[in-house]
Design a protein around this motif. Structure first.
Motif, short mmCIF file in Angstrom:
data_model
loop_
_atom_site.label_atom_id
_atom_site.label_comp_id
_atom_site.label_asym_id
_atom_site.label_seq_id
_atom_site.Cartn_x
_atom_site.Cartn_y
_atom_site.Cartn_z
N GLU A 8 0.82 -1.21 0.00
CA GLU A 8 0.00 0.00 0.00
C GLU A 8 0.86 1.26 0.00
O GLU A 8 0.44 2.31 -0.50
N SER A 9 2.05 1.17 0.58
CA SER A 9 2.98 2.30 0.56
C SER A 9 4.40 1.75 0.69
O SER A 9 4.63 0.68 1.26
N LYS A 30 13.52 4.66 -6.29
CA LYS A 30 12.17 5.19 -6.43
C LYS A 30 11.74 5.22 -7.89
O LYS A 30 10.62 4.81 -8.24
N PRO A 40 -0.94 0.82 -8.41
CA PRO A 40 -0.68 2.14 -7.82
C PRO A 40 -0.20 2.02 -6.38
O PRO A 40 -0.78 1.27 -5.59
N VAL A 41 0.85 2.74 -6.04
CA VAL A 41 1.39 2.70 -4.69
C VAL A 41 2.12 4.01 -4.42
O VAL A 41 2.81 4.55 -5.29
N GLU A 42 1.99 4.50 -3.21
CA GLU A 42 2.73 5.70 -2.80
C GLU A 42 4.17 5.32 -2.49
O GLU A 42 4.43 4.42 -1.69
N ARG A 44 7.67 7.02 -1.13
CA ARG A 44 8.12 8.24 -0.48
C ARG A 44 9.59 8.13 -0.05
O ARG A 44 9.99 7.13 0.55
#
Length: 299
Positions: A8-9, A30, A40-42, A44
């Motif tokens: 999920e992230s 990244k 889709p994934v965040e 960071r």
């Protein structure tokens, strides 16, 4: 190994002031993940601001729950902080990974199976053992986790002097020789009051250490609920040099494996945990134990 994991992230933790190329590697990772992941994934980037900050960042990243991947772009010490932060979070769905960007990179070199970005895209998570050290009264007092090894005696003493000096193979070698010439043995007390004078005591979760030394014939994937105990009783310095040469060439061979080891310090002493140096006071109970399959990892 479980079914392929979709995250999920993804939080990538790195030291922006690293003497290596951690910032560049973090940016590259990244970018590659954005290209490779089919969902889709965040993703960071999270730079650290001071020593120990990675523990807090990893704990915060995992504390929200869910399928989070925390990647450390670092050496063994930076990864140790990330592992401890994730373990403190209590999130059983959190996964750790490391991209080598340090000096020794023992854990990544020994346990890694393929390029990290490919492993993350495949999502194949596996569980490996951790070491846990507790010092003082009570089972949970002063506890910390190690992904690779915990060392007392010559190992942390050399590490302290290396941190004071300069990196680079020749300079490192000169530092080791200088430190070794001044090194004094240490004493510990086992259950029943038996004392032992030692030059080195290492608890190893992986078979290799310090880039060159092969400590044991253990499985490279630590998942049997045990760790190896590599003990050097006090001996003449030339005999220690012979053992070090053997470790760097043929390896030390089979070593005793246990799930728990306990002793009491007699004097204040440093110890090294995954490349980071800490200390323990005199007359302190020290307990090392294996925590089977405690770390969810990928790579």
């Amino acid at each position: 190994m479980e079914a392929a994991r979709r995250f999920e992230s993804i939080v990538i933790i790195f030291n922006p002031n690293s003497t290596g190329d951690a910032p560049e590697l973090a940016e590259q990772l990244k970018g590659r993940l954005a290209e490779l992941l089919s969902y889709p994934v965040e993703i960071r980037l999270q730079p650290t601001e001071h020593a120990g900050h990675a523990v807090d960042l990893a704990r915060e990243a995992a504390s929200g729950g869910g399928r989070v991947l925390v990647v450390s772009v670092s050496g063994d010490g930076g990864y140790n902080e990330v592992v401890n932060g994730v373990m403190q979070s209590g999130n059983s769905d959190a996964v750790c990974a490391v991209m080598a960007a340090g000096n020794a990179n023992d854990h990544r070199r020994t346990v890694g199976t393929k390029p990290l970005e490919e492993a993350i895209a495949e999502g194949r998570v596996r569980h490996i053992d951790l070491l846990r050290i507790d010092t003082g009264a009570g089972e949970e007092s002063g506890g910390a986790y190690a992904h690779s090894y915990i060392g007392f005696g010559l190992t942390p003493v050399v590490a302290v002097d290396l941190e004071k000096g300069s990196k680079g193979s020749m300079k490192e070698m000169l530092t080791v020789v200088r430190t070794f010439s001044k090194f004094e043995p240490f004493e510990i007390k086992h259950e029943g009051g038996k004392r032992r004078k030692l030059d080195s005591l290492i608890f190893a979760n992986i078979p290799e250490m310090a880039k060159y030394a092969t400590l044991s014939e253990a499985d490279e994937q630590p998942r049997d609920g045990k760790f190896e105990v590599i003990l050097f009783p006090h001996m003449s310095k030339w005999r220690i040099l012979l053992l070090a040469a053997r470790a760097a060439t043929k390896g030390l061979g089979d070593q005793p494996s246990v799930s728990r080891y306990e002793f009491t310090t007699l004097d204040p002493m440093p110890y090294q945990i995954d490349g980071e140096v800490k200390s323990v006071s005199a007359n302190t109970a020290v307990r090392i134990r294996s925590v089977p399959r405690a770390l969810a990892t990928i790579g």
